[in-house]
Write an enzyme that holds these catalytic residues in place. Structure first.
Site, PDB file in Angstrom:
ATOM      1  N   GLN A 146      -9.305  10.190   7.665  1.00 19.57           N
ATOM      2  CA  GLN A 146      -8.037  10.912   7.844  1.00 19.57           C
ATOM      3  C   GLN A 146      -7.757  11.784   6.621  1.00 19.57           C
ATOM      4  OE1 GLN A 146      -4.196   9.133   9.375  1.00 19.57           O
ATOM      5  NE2 GLN A 146      -3.727   8.968   7.206  1.00 19.57           N
ATOM      6  N   GLY A 188       0.835  -1.204   0.000  1.00 22.87           N
ATOM      7  CA  GLY A 188       0.000   0.000   0.000  1.00 22.87           C
ATOM      8  C   GLY A 188       0.868   1.251   0.000  1.00 22.87           C
ATOM      9  N   HIS A 189       1.936   1.229   0.812  1.00 16.91           N
ATOM     10  CA  HIS A 189       2.856   2.377   0.836  1.00 16.91           C
ATOM     11  C   HIS A 189       3.590   2.499  -0.499  1.00 16.91           C
ATOM     12  CE1 HIS A 189       2.699   1.579   5.324  1.00 16.91           C
ATOM     13  NE2 HIS A 189       2.417   2.864   5.261  1.00 16.91           N
ATOM     14  N   GLY A 231      -3.383   7.803   1.598  1.00 16.82           N
ATOM     15  CA  GLY A 231      -4.162   6.685   1.074  1.00 16.82           C
ATOM     16  C   GLY A 231      -5.648   6.847   1.347  1.00 16.82           C
TER      17      GLY A 231
HETATM   18  O1  PAF Z   1      -1.665   7.114   8.018  1.00 12.51           O
HETATM   19  C1  PAF Z   1      -0.654   7.106   8.743  1.00 12.51           C
HETATM   20  O2  PAF Z   1       0.238   6.262   8.590  1.00 12.51           O
HETATM   21  C2  PAF Z   1      -0.531   8.122   9.871  1.00 12.51           C
HETATM   22  O3  PAF Z   1      -1.762   8.427  10.427  1.00 12.51           O
HETATM   23  C3  PAF Z   1       0.206   9.411   9.425  1.00 12.51           C
HETATM   24  C4  PAF Z   1      -0.571  10.156   8.362  1.00 12.51           C
HETATM   25  C5  PAF Z   1       1.591   9.056   8.915  1.00 12.51           C
HETATM   26  C6  PAF Z   1       0.358  10.345  10.630  1.00 12.51           C
HETATM   27  O4  PAF Z   1       1.090   9.753  11.654  1.00 12.51           O
END
Ligand code: PAF
Length: 289
Positions: A155, A35-36, A149
């Site tokens: 978020q 995913g990353h 994502g």
């Molecule tokens: O989605 C994430 O991995 C975290 O919430 C983030 C955006 C890196 C903030 O710590």
């Protein structure tokens, strides 16, 4: 490409000074997975042809509740740096706690009403922690754009809103959810799942799909179809213990009424064993009113 590893604010500032623009930030908590990789590839596209990708790796204590998995959250910086290099990142910023929070963080970002529902209700303080660290990363890294994502849909919506409300001047770029072959949305926390728990977790994406297939019949039918799948999963062994199922307006995260027609997000959260999982699907409610 071997990325520059910046461990301090000063090292980040030095690395940032030599990066060609546009600079695209990918904020992460590490334990990088496919995913990353999708986020990193999108960042490379946005930065192309002359720009640079900057990845932050920081497990942010502010966004974990007292009973959550901060201590056992997977940490794998060496592998993460290698992944960032494979995906063409120029710089990895991996600060320790003292670099991010040299003093107690007395002032935090209030996520407002959109941050009080769903994840915000189940995880009090979570979005204040996320928005605070994202705002700080934006200040330290001064990116032109940042990739988030769609798996963490609430978020993403809140980061977009904060960026607009505070005129931060960062372009927020969304990247679609990456799923494994069974349909499970890829997440660092999937590493906690046993085989049977993973099978239980698959009910989340199945429920969303069932809901999506009823979108033409309106909100109630959409929710009912998803609910039926989650109910069966809650009675299975091992169970998927549902937390919430909601159909919301993607702009406000307000739950839609039955006469709503238009774009919507169907979101679900649940626990397989001790692991809490979330998933969502975008759909168009377009049935007769
Ligand atoms: O989605 C994430 O991995 C975290 O919430 C983030 C955006 C890196 C903030 O710590």
């Amino acid at each position: 490409m071997i990325p520059v590893l910046a461990r301090t604010r000063a090292e980040l500032a030095a690395a940032r000074g030599s990066m060609s623009g546009p600079v695209v930030l990918v904020p992460t908590m590490g334990a990088l997975h496919d995913g990353h990789r999708a986020l990193l590839r999108r960042a490379r596209q946005v930065a192309s042809p002359n720009g640079s990708v900057l990845v932050s790796v920081f497990v942010n204590p502010l966004q974990f509740g007292p009973d959550e998995d901060f201590a056992r959250y997977p940490r794998s910086l060496d592998t993460d740096v290698a992944v960032c290099g494979e995906e063409g990142a120029a710089v990895v910023f991996a600060p320790d706690h003292a670099q991010m929070y040299p003093a107690a963080q007395l002032i935090t970002v209030d996520p407002g009403p959109m941050g009080q529902v769903l994840e915000g209700k189940s995880r009090p303080g979570f979005f204040a922690g996320v928005l605070t660290v994202v705002l700080k990363l934006f200040q330290l890294a001064r990116p032109d754009a940042a990739v988030f994502g769609e798996k963490d849909a609430q978020q993403l919506a809140l980061v977009r809103r904060m960026t607009a409300d505070f005129a931060l001047g960062v372009e927020i770029v969304p990247e679609p959810i990456v799923r494994d072959s069974g349909g499970l949305a890829i997440s660092s926390r999937n590493a906690y799942l046993s085989g049977p728990e993973r099978t239980a977790a698959l009910a989340l994406s199945r429920a969303l799909l069932a809901g999506q297939q009823q979108a033409h019949a309106g909100p109630a039918a959409t929710l009912a179809a998803a609910h039926t799948v989650l109910q069966a999963a809650a009675a299975a062994d091992p169970p998927l213990r549902p937390d919430y199922l909601a159909l919301v307006d993607p702009g406000t995260f307000d739950e839609v009424t039955d006469d709503y027609r238009g774009p919507a997000l169907l979101l679900a959260a649940g626990r397989a064993g001790l692991t809490r999982l979330i998933d969502n699907a975008a759909l168009l409610i377009d049935g007769p009113q």
